[in-house]
Scaffold this active site. Structure first.
Site, mmCIF file in Angstrom:
data_model
loop_
_atom_site.group_PDB
_atom_site.id
_atom_site.type_symbol
_atom_site.label_atom_id
_atom_site.label_comp_id
_atom_site.label_asym_id
_atom_site.label_seq_id
_atom_site.Cartn_x
_atom_site.Cartn_y
_atom_site.Cartn_z
ATOM 1 N N LYS A 123 1.064 -10.096 8.329
ATOM 2 C CA LYS A 123 1.243 -8.703 8.714
ATOM 3 C C LYS A 123 -0.084 -8.260 9.313
ATOM 4 O O LYS A 123 -1.076 -8.100 8.601
ATOM 5 C CB LYS A 123 1.617 -7.847 7.499
ATOM 6 C CG LYS A 123 1.777 -6.368 7.821
ATOM 7 C CD LYS A 123 2.045 -5.548 6.562
ATOM 8 C CE LYS A 123 2.152 -4.064 6.903
ATOM 9 N NZ LYS A 123 2.312 -3.214 5.676
ATOM 10 N N ILE A 150 6.699 -4.641 9.595
ATOM 11 C CA ILE A 150 6.817 -4.099 8.243
ATOM 12 C C ILE A 150 6.462 -2.634 8.374
ATOM 13 O O ILE A 150 5.314 -2.279 8.606
ATOM 14 C CB ILE A 150 5.917 -4.842 7.246
ATOM 15 C CG1 ILE A 150 6.392 -6.294 7.092
ATOM 16 C CG2 ILE A 150 5.937 -4.140 5.883
ATOM 17 C CD1 ILE A 150 5.524 -7.155 6.189
ATOM 18 N N TYR A 205 -1.955 -10.369 4.917
ATOM 19 C CA TYR A 205 -1.971 -8.981 5.373
ATOM 20 C C TYR A 205 -3.387 -8.618 5.782
ATOM 21 O O TYR A 205 -4.298 -8.604 4.957
ATOM 22 C CB TYR A 205 -1.464 -8.059 4.260
ATOM 23 C CG TYR A 205 -1.360 -6.586 4.602
ATOM 24 C CD1 TYR A 205 -1.405 -6.124 5.917
ATOM 25 C CD2 TYR A 205 -1.200 -5.639 3.596
ATOM 26 C CE1 TYR A 205 -1.299 -4.775 6.207
ATOM 27 C CE2 TYR A 205 -1.080 -4.293 3.875
ATOM 28 C CZ TYR A 205 -1.137 -3.864 5.181
ATOM 29 O OH TYR A 205 -1.036 -2.514 5.477
ATOM 30 N N THR A 245 0.825 -1.204 0.000
ATOM 31 C CA THR A 245 0.000 0.000 0.000
ATOM 32 C C THR A 245 0.860 1.256 0.000
ATOM 33 O O THR A 245 0.567 2.230 -0.706
ATOM 34 C CB THR A 245 -0.915 0.013 1.242
ATOM 35 O OG1 THR A 245 -1.645 -1.211 1.292
ATOM 36 C CG2 THR A 245 -1.879 1.174 1.191
ATOM 37 N N TYR A 290 -13.081 -3.965 -0.190
ATOM 38 C CA TYR A 290 -14.366 -3.513 -0.724
ATOM 39 C C TYR A 290 -15.455 -4.583 -0.781
ATOM 40 O O TYR A 290 -16.595 -4.333 -0.378
ATOM 41 C CB TYR A 290 -14.199 -2.896 -2.127
ATOM 42 C CG TYR A 290 -15.452 -2.194 -2.612
ATOM 43 C CD1 TYR A 290 -15.810 -0.945 -2.107
ATOM 44 C CD2 TYR A 290 -16.294 -2.789 -3.550
ATOM 45 C CE1 TYR A 290 -16.977 -0.315 -2.520
ATOM 46 C CE2 TYR A 290 -17.453 -2.163 -3.980
ATOM 47 C CZ TYR A 290 -17.796 -0.930 -3.469
ATOM 48 O OH TYR A 290 -18.945 -0.320 -3.868
#
Length: 292
Positions: free
Chosen positions: A164, A206, A135, A46, A109
Site C-alpha cells: 500500500k 485501500i 504499507y 490507521t 518514529y
C-alpha cells in the site's frame, strides 16, 4: 491474491458517545461497505484508530469483524509497530480465523535506515501465518520505504505480496512498477490518485472514502482496472471535493461525519483526534447528500 485487486476499505472503528467501541454500528458499517461492492476490508489500520485501542479491544474488533464479514469479501488485519520484537510476538499470537492477509506499516518514529526497514520486514516475514502487504506512509511514519527496498523485499520473500503505497511520489511508484516481480501488487494508499496509479499498472486502492461511498468508489475502480478511464474519470472528478473534505481536518474524523449523516454511526473519535469543526461538518453533510 486476486482478492486484493480492486477496492479495499480501511474500515473505521465506530465509538459510542461515551467512547466505547460500538459493535452494533461496526456491524452496520461492515454491511454498508460489503453491500457497496468492495473486494476486501482492512480491519484496524490507521483509519480504524488502532493506536488508541488497547490490546483487548483490538482482539475483540478483529474477531467481531471476521464473524460479521463471514467470508463475503477478503479481510486484512492491520498489524504494525515500531518495536520489531513485540510485533513479531503479536503476529505469532494473532488469531487468523477469517483473515486473508496482514497489512503492516513501516515503523513510525524510530526513523530506521533502509536496511533497518528491510530487517524489520524480514523478521515479520519469517513468522507471519498470512501473506503480508507492506504499507509505506511517510507522512505518518517519518521515514520512506524506498523503491529499492520495496523491490528487494518483494523479490526476497514470497509471502510479501504487495505494498500500500502512500508516499505520493510518482517517480518512486514508477520505479516499483518497473522493477517489481510481475505478481507483486502496487496498491494506492491515497484516494485522490487511485485512478492515476491504476493507469500505470496499480492493482487498486485501500480507501478511506469507501467507508461512506463504497458503491461509487468500487465502481470507478473497477472501470479503471478494465481500462475504461473516460468512464471512471467522471466519478473520480465527482468525488474530488468530497475526498478533499475527508482529510481537511484529519482522518477518520471527516469520514465519520459523513457516516453520521448517512445514519450509520456516530462521529465520535478518540483523543488525540477530535471531531471536525462545524463549518467543515456542514460542507461534508452537503456533499454527502449530493453523492449518496
Amino acid at each position: 491474491m486476486n482478492r486484493f485487486y480492486g477496492t479495499g476499505v480501511a474500515i473505521i472503528t465506530p465509538f459510542q458517545t461515551n467512547g466505547q467501541v460500538d459493535y452494533d454500528a461496526l456491524g452496520r458499517v461492515i454491511n454498508h461497505i460489503i453491500d457497496g461492492g468492495v473486494e476486501y476490508i482492512v480491519s484496524l489500520g490507521t483509519t480504524g484508530e488502532s493506536a488508541t485501542l488497547n490490546a483487548g479491544e483490538r482482539k475483540q474488533v478483529w474477531e467481531f469483524t471476521s464473524k460479521t464479514v463471514a467470508g463475503r469479501v477478503g479481510l486484512v488485519a492491520g498489524l504494525g509497530g515500531n518495536n520489531t520484537a513485540e510485533l513479531v510476538e503479536d503476529i505469532k499470537n494473532f488469531n487468523v480465523a477469517g483473515y486473508d492477509a496482514i497489512l503492516s506499516a513501516s515503523p513510525n518514529y524510530n526513523k530506521p535506515t533502509q536496511e533497518g526497514i528491510y530487517q524489520h520486514y524480514k523478521a515479520i516475514a519469517a513468522v507471519a501465518p498470512l501473506p503480508i502487504i507492506l504499507y509505506n506512509v511517510p507522512s505518518r511514519t517519518g521515514s520512506n520505504v524506498a523503491a529499492e527496498t520495496t523491490v528487494r523485499l518483494a523479490r526476497d520473500f514470497k509471502n510479501i505480496i504487495g505494498i500500500k503505497e502512500a508516499s505520493g511520489n510518482f517517480d518512486q511508484m514508477n520505479q516499483i512498477m518497473r522493477d517489481k516481480p510481475e505478481d507483486f501488487l502496487l496498491i494506492s494508499g491515497d484516494d485522490p490518485i487511485s485512478l492515476q496509479m491504476i493507469a500505470m499498472g496499480g492493482a487498486g486502492v485501500i480507501s478511506v472514502v469507501g467507508n461512506a461511498l463504497p458503491q461509487k468508489v468500487s465502481g470507478y475502480i473497477r472501470e479503471s482496472l478494465a481500462g475504461n478511464f473516460k468512464t471512471a474519470a467522471k466519478t473520480h472528478l465527482e468525488l474530488i471535493e468530497f475526498t478533499r473534505l475527508m482529510f481537511a481536518e484529519g482522518s477518520p474524523a471527516g469520514v465519520k461525519t459523513a457516516l453520521k449523516e448517512l445514519g450509520i454511526c456516530e462521529d465520535t473519535v478518540r483523543l488525540p483526534l477530535v471531531q471536525v469543526s462545524t463549518a467543515t461538518a456542514d460542507k461534508i453533510k452537503a456533499e454527502t447528500k449530493k453523492l449518496a
